[in-house]
Each structure stands twice: as C-alpha cells, then as structure tokens.
Design a protein around this motif. Sequence first.
Motif, PDB file in Angstrom:
ATOM      1  N   UNK A  78      83.091  58.560 -29.258  1.00 37.04           N
ATOM      2  CA  UNK A  78      83.709  57.607 -28.350  1.00 37.04           C
ATOM      3  C   UNK A  78      83.086  56.232 -28.544  1.00 37.04           C
ATOM      4  N   UNK A  79      83.910  55.199 -28.529  1.00 35.78           N
ATOM      5  CA  UNK A  79      83.402  53.825 -28.596  1.00 35.78           C
ATOM      6  C   UNK A  79      83.114  53.330 -27.179  1.00 35.78           C
ATOM      7  N   UNK A  80      82.139  53.982 -26.555  1.00 40.60           N
ATOM      8  CA  UNK A  80      81.807  53.653 -25.173  1.00 40.60           C
ATOM      9  C   UNK A  80      82.586  54.536 -24.217  1.00 40.60           C
ATOM     10  N   UNK A  81      81.973  54.871 -23.075  1.00 35.84           N
ATOM     11  CA  UNK A  81      82.603  55.716 -22.069  1.00 35.84           C
ATOM     12  C   UNK A  81      82.681  54.925 -20.771  1.00 35.84           C
ATOM     13  N   UNK A  82      83.882  54.605 -20.271  1.00 33.46           N
ATOM     14  CA  UNK A  82      83.990  53.880 -19.003  1.00 33.46           C
ATOM     15  C   UNK A  82      83.325  54.658 -17.872  1.00 33.46           C
ATOM     16  N   UNK A  83      82.671  53.938 -16.958  1.00 30.46           N
ATOM     17  CA  UNK A  83      82.034  54.599 -15.817  1.00 30.46           C
ATOM     18  C   UNK A  83      83.060  55.162 -14.842  1.00 30.46           C
ATOM     19  N   UNK A  84      84.238  54.579 -14.848  1.00 29.84           N
ATOM     20  CA  UNK A  84      85.319  55.049 -13.988  1.00 29.84           C
ATOM     21  C   UNK A  84      86.573  55.213 -14.806  1.00 29.84           C
ATOM     22  N   UNK A  85      87.741  55.108 -14.169  1.00 33.53           N
ATOM     23  CA  UNK A  85      88.996  55.192 -14.919  1.00 33.53           C
ATOM     24  C   UNK A  85      89.096  54.070 -15.948  1.00 33.53           C
ATOM     25  N   UNK A 107      94.357  53.872 -14.954  1.00 28.22           N
ATOM     26  CA  UNK A 107      94.088  54.581 -13.701  1.00 28.22           C
ATOM     27  C   UNK A 107      93.553  55.993 -13.900  1.00 28.22           C
ATOM     28  N   UNK A 108      93.335  56.385 -15.164  1.00 22.91           N
ATOM     29  CA  UNK A 108      92.903  57.749 -15.454  1.00 22.91           C
ATOM     30  C   UNK A 108      91.630  57.745 -16.290  1.00 22.91           C
ATOM     31  N   UNK A 109      90.828  58.787 -16.132  1.00 20.91           N
ATOM     32  CA  UNK A 109      89.564  58.890 -16.864  1.00 20.91           C
ATOM     33  C   UNK A 109      89.813  59.304 -18.312  1.00 20.91           C
ATOM     34  N   UNK A 110      88.904  58.883 -19.181  1.00 17.92           N
ATOM     35  CA  UNK A 110      88.927  59.340 -20.572  1.00 17.92           C
ATOM     36  C   UNK A 110      88.342  60.746 -20.657  1.00 17.92           C
ATOM     37  N   UNK A 111      88.391  61.328 -21.850  1.00 23.90           N
ATOM     38  CA  UNK A 111      87.845  62.667 -22.047  1.00 23.90           C
ATOM     39  C   UNK A 111      86.343  62.650 -21.756  1.00 23.90           C
ATOM     40  N   UNK A 112      85.808  63.625 -21.013  1.00 22.90           N
ATOM     41  CA  UNK A 112      84.367  63.655 -20.748  1.00 22.90           C
ATOM     42  C   UNK A 112      83.588  64.030 -22.009  1.00 22.90           C
ATOM     43  N   UNK A 175      97.363  55.133 -24.545  1.00 20.80           N
ATOM     44  CA  UNK A 175      96.418  55.793 -23.654  1.00 20.80           C
ATOM     45  C   UNK A 175      96.918  57.163 -23.241  1.00 20.80           C
ATOM     46  N   UNK A 176      96.045  57.920 -22.581  1.00 20.80           N
ATOM     47  CA  UNK A 176      96.363  59.291 -22.195  1.00 20.80           C
ATOM     48  C   UNK A 176      95.880  59.557 -20.769  1.00 20.80           C
ATOM     49  N   UNK A 177      96.170  60.748 -20.278  1.00 27.14           N
ATOM     50  CA  UNK A 177      95.683  61.178 -18.970  1.00 27.14           C
ATOM     51  C   UNK A 177      94.358  61.922 -19.133  1.00 27.14           C
ATOM     52  N   UNK A 178      93.510  61.457 -20.048  1.00 29.28           N
ATOM     53  CA  UNK A 178      92.205  62.058 -20.263  1.00 29.28           C
ATOM     54  C   UNK A 178      92.110  62.906 -21.507  1.00 29.28           C
ATOM     55  N   UNK A 179      93.242  63.128 -22.172  1.00 30.07           N
ATOM     56  CA  UNK A 179      93.230  63.892 -23.420  1.00 30.07           C
ATOM     57  C   UNK A 179      92.790  62.999 -24.576  1.00 30.07           C
ATOM     58  N   UNK A 180      92.690  63.581 -25.758  1.00 26.79           N
ATOM     59  CA  UNK A 180      92.429  62.842 -26.991  1.00 26.79           C
ATOM     60  C   UNK A 180      93.775  62.568 -27.638  1.00 26.79           C
TER      61      UNK A 180
END
Length: 212
Positions: A78-85, A107-112, A175-180
């Motif tokens: 990951x090129x950085x992980x947002x702290x929130x959505x 409005x959605x989180x990235x993959x953990x 963008x996605x709903x948290x998927x890759x």
Amino acid sequence: MSGQSVRQLQDSLRAAGFDPGASDGKFGPRTERAVRDYQRSKGLQVDGIAGRRTMGALGGASDFSGSQPNAANGTARLNGVPNGPGMTTGSITVNGRTYQFNSGSGSRYSVPPGEYRVMAHRQNRSDAGFVRDGVGYSFALEDANRRRGSDSMYDARAGRDRTALRIHPDGGATGTAGCIGIVGDAATQRQFRADMNAELARNGGTYTLNVR
C-alpha cells in the motif's frame, strides 16, 4: 507503483503541460488523472495506465502496465494507509507480475493491512463495480489467522470486522468499498485473472497474501 520511475513520469507529464501534483514518486489519483488527461489529448486509449504507447508518446521507455519479474509473489504493498475512510493506491504481485490497484474511496475504508488467504470466487462478473472494459471477476480474501470459511477481517481503524473483501477490477467509479481494485484495461484484467488462477493452481487452490 512508486519510486524514481514514477517521479520521471510525473516530471514528463508536467513538462507536457499536465499537472500530476508533486514529483513524490507515488502513482496516486492526481497522477492517474494527469495520465488520463494526457492520453485524451493525444487520442490514446484513456485508461490511466502509463503503458508503452503512453510512455512512448511522452518520450520515455518505462512501462507502468504491470510486469516486474523481480517482485515477490504473494505481496500487496500500500502507498500509505488512510487513518480513516479514503482511497489509497498500491501494487500486488502474483505469478511474477506486478499490477497497480486502488482500494477504498472517499467514504469507505481501504483494505486493512494483514495476512490473507486468497481463493477463487467468481471467474466472470457483470455487476458494474466488478467489471472493467467488459472483463469481470473476483477472488476472495479471508483472514489467514481465523478459521477457514470466515471472510471477516478486523480493522482497527473502523473498530470492527470488515467482511466480503475481494480482489476484482477497479470498475465503475475510481476506488472500491475496501477491496483491492485492479487498475488497467481489458488486456491487463485478463492477464491478472490468468496470473491469479496460475498462482492458485500452483499452491493447491489457496495461497497467502501479505498486505503491507
């Protein structure tokens, strides 16, 4: 993708009159938008991928469409992980090739980040968010530290489990709903699907993916 080659791409786009943002070596949304604008101005296929034709038009030799044979299989960076959505970009390597992806949205989180089991899910899909240029598919992600059959993955940012995480084309809106969400045209999507199937076949139907 990231590094010196991306900085050179950003510098070339800027010199051509297209603003990719800072030359920070990160292929983020602003750089992708600049690539699309450049492609549109030159009558090239507008896919946001700095492939051979786009780089040739820019006067460069680098190709950002995917192949990096020295990258390690089973990794997604990951090129950085947002702290929130929010959306982030990254790269995933399977079967000896590396592909760019987007994950998350406004409005959605990235993959953990974490360790996942990857398995086959659907070889063909028609729903808009899972299709790019007529090619649709999805692969399932499971938490490798939980029992098999559970697609829940704890996300400390959200303070809850995330479910139904997949790897699929970045179709529809960026963008996605948290998927890759794999970025690229139909040929890239078909190659990625084939590489994933080859990786799974070589590893008995499932393998571990480290997302960092």
